[in-house]
Design a protein around this motif. Structure first.
Motif, PDB file in Angstrom:
ATOM      1  N   ASN A 133       0.777  -1.076   0.024  1.00  0.00           N
ATOM      2  CA  ASN A 133      -0.087   0.049   0.105  1.00  0.00           C
ATOM      3  C   ASN A 133       0.882   1.488  -0.293  1.00  0.00           C
ATOM      4  O   ASN A 133       1.687   1.289   0.939  1.00  0.00           O
ATOM      5  CB  ASN A 133      -0.850  -0.016   1.306  1.00  0.00           C
ATOM      6  CG  ASN A 133      -1.958   1.029   1.308  1.00  0.00           C
ATOM      7  OD1 ASN A 133      -1.581   2.296   1.286  1.00  0.00           O
ATOM      8  ND2 ASN A 133      -3.064   0.847   1.046  1.00  0.00           N
ATOM      9  N   PRO A 134       0.554   2.216  -0.931  1.00  0.00           N
ATOM     10  CA  PRO A 134       1.422   3.707  -0.784  1.00  0.00           C
ATOM     11  C   PRO A 134       1.707   4.040   0.172  1.00  0.00           C
ATOM     12  O   PRO A 134       2.519   4.906   0.744  1.00  0.00           O
ATOM     13  CB  PRO A 134       0.708   4.177  -1.955  1.00  0.00           C
ATOM     14  CG  PRO A 134       0.094   3.620  -2.735  1.00  0.00           C
ATOM     15  CD  PRO A 134      -0.566   2.111  -1.664  1.00  0.00           C
ATOM     16  N   GLN A 135       0.573   4.146   1.216  1.00  0.00           N
ATOM     17  CA  GLN A 135       0.744   4.898   2.670  1.00  0.00           C
ATOM     18  C   GLN A 135       1.742   4.323   3.562  1.00  0.00           C
ATOM     19  O   GLN A 135       2.115   5.127   4.426  1.00  0.00           O
ATOM     20  CB  GLN A 135      -0.526   4.614   3.324  1.00  0.00           C
ATOM     21  CG  GLN A 135      -2.060   5.137   2.615  1.00  0.00           C
ATOM     22  CD  GLN A 135      -3.251   5.121   3.391  1.00  0.00           C
ATOM     23  OE1 GLN A 135      -3.261   5.723   4.505  1.00  0.00           O
ATOM     24  NE2 GLN A 135      -3.879   4.154   2.844  1.00  0.00           N
ATOM     25  N   VAL A 136       2.503   3.022   3.067  1.00  0.00           N
ATOM     26  CA  VAL A 136       3.448   2.824   4.221  1.00  0.00           C
ATOM     27  C   VAL A 136       4.611   3.676   4.111  1.00  0.00           C
ATOM     28  O   VAL A 136       5.088   3.966   5.260  1.00  0.00           O
ATOM     29  CB  VAL A 136       3.892   1.190   3.657  1.00  0.00           C
ATOM     30  CG1 VAL A 136       5.133   0.712   4.498  1.00  0.00           C
ATOM     31  CG2 VAL A 136       2.706   0.296   3.767  1.00  0.00           C
ATOM     32  N   THR A 137       5.012   3.997   3.032  1.00  0.00           N
ATOM     33  CA  THR A 137       6.111   5.039   2.810  1.00  0.00           C
ATOM     34  C   THR A 137       5.770   6.482   2.551  1.00  0.00           C
ATOM     35  O   THR A 137       6.590   7.328   2.899  1.00  0.00           O
ATOM     36  CB  THR A 137       7.058   4.600   1.612  1.00  0.00           C
ATOM     37  OG1 THR A 137       6.122   4.615   0.388  1.00  0.00           O
ATOM     38  CG2 THR A 137       7.666   3.291   1.821  1.00  0.00           C
TER      39      THR A 137
END
Length: 386
Positions: A133-137
């Motif tokens: 998921n993009p929100q991890v980084t």
């Protein structure tokens, strides 16, 4: 009485000597700790354990790092985040208190996102293995990852579906699960842009076991393909119940479905399932990959595991390689220096060459598409996005 006094004196001496080095440990022992932040229990415990095995094997093959011309032993500190966001925070805090120099994991984007601020506040670099998921980084200067991300994976699967004749699709996602909802959304958007028609969007609750109601809605919509990114636990239930209702559409998902327990639990109903993944042992990317394939299969046999290499195990191995390369590049155990080194390293990993972009994501542009045929995962094609 004399014996008690001797024991008391020995314990006191041990405490004094151990204040720096630990009793029974040489004062000059050089150890650097790497945290392993993974679920080994809970909904994603099966996949998390596969990732842990890849990390453990990497540690076995590369047990030391060199810092300033001196060799340090790498010690793994493993914590179980239990596939739960609250437990993830507790597990992350434990790793901070253990004074690890870098963290690897986690399987499951939701727990990675939940722990992200803990790592950032502690200035502790983390390297995700398969959390897509993009929100991890996003907005976290201390989180990196070695896998591709969901906007790419969702587009890849939409392209594959459309190019193979699917004009209509149903999407099933899990409420509150960042991976499932995110990947489902990216697939939906990409499929619609290609000209495909989303005829049904359904959601289910965590720990739900009866999917007949949402599958009945999908059957009425009669899609060409069902895209259902979900956990290893729910996958066979969705597959079997869909076939029991007479649904013949292709069932597809993302990387989490590359797990042999899905085939074991769904049986013949799993035939024809399609998924995207990060690695295929039939297509080694380089010499490191070829050596890994041979050695890891022996390691799996020694640990009484099926001798099929999960992609997440390969990613776990690569995350460890990235960690030790960054430590050696930094020439320090300082966590901020290791974070800074991660931004510029390049490794030839099992899943290919890995470098990181400005958000900490791996620069990857290829995915493997597999299907289940004759009770096994079989390679179909590689695909990319322009």
């Amino acid at each position: 009485m004399k014996i008690r006094k001797i024991l008391a004196a020995a314990m006191a001496a041990c405490l004094v000597a151990g204040s720096l080095a630990g009793c029974g440990k040489k004062a000059d022992d050089k150890v650097i700790k790497i945290g392993v932040f993974e679920p080994t229990t809970g909904e994603n415990g099966g996949g998390g354990f596969q990732e842990v095995l890849g990390i453990r094997y990497a540690n076995q093959m590369h047990p030391t790092v060199t810092i300033g011309g001196e060799e340090y032993k790498v010690e793994l500190v493993e914590v179980d985040n239990k596939s739960d966001k609250t437990e993830a925070v507790n597990a992350a805090q434990k790793l901070v208190s253990e004074k690890v120099s870098v963290v690897l994991g986690s399987y499951g984007s939701g727990v990675s996102i939940a722990a992200g601020q803990i790592f950032a506040d502690a200035k502790l670099p983390a390297i995700g293995c398969s959390c897509t998921n993009p929100q991890v980084t996003e907005g976290n200067d201390f989180y990196f990852r070695v896998c591709f991300i969901d906007p790419f994976q969702g587009t890849v699967m939409a392209n594959y579906a459309f190019q193979n004749g699917a004009k209509s699709a149903a999407v099933i996602t899990q409420l509150g699960d960042d991976y499932s909802s995110g990947l489902g959304s990216f697939f939906k958007d990409a499929f619609a842009k290609l000209g495909g028609n989303i005829v049904s969007e359904e959601q289910f609750q965590t720990n739900q076991t009866d999917f007949k109601a949402i599958l009945t809605n999908i059957k009425a919509a009669n899609p060409d393909i069902i895209f259902a990114p979900s956990s290893i636990t729910t996958a066979p239930l969705i597959i079997k119940q869909a076939r029991e209702l007479g649904i013949t559409a292709v069932i597809a998902a993302g990387d989490t479905w590359e797990n042999s327990t899905i085939i074991e639990n769904a049986g013949a109903d799993s035939e024809g399932v399609v998924l995207s993944t990060f690695f295929d042992e039939a297509e080694p990317a380089n010499d490191e990959a070829a050596a890994f394939i041979d050695g890891f299969k022996k390691y799996l046999a020694e640990n009484k595991q099926e001798e099929i290499i999960p992609a997440v195990s390969a990613l776990g191995y690569d995350s460890y390689l990235a960690a030790i390369k960054a430590i050696e590049t930094a020439g320090s155990t300082d966590t901020t220096a290791i974070r800074d080194a991660l931004k510029g390293i390049q490794i030839d990993g099992v899943t290919g060459s890995i470098t990181f972009n400005e958000t900490g994501d791996a620069n990857k542009d290829i995915a493997f598409i597999k299907t289940i045929k004759d009770g096994k995962f079989q390679f179909l094609t590689t695909t990319t996005v322009e």
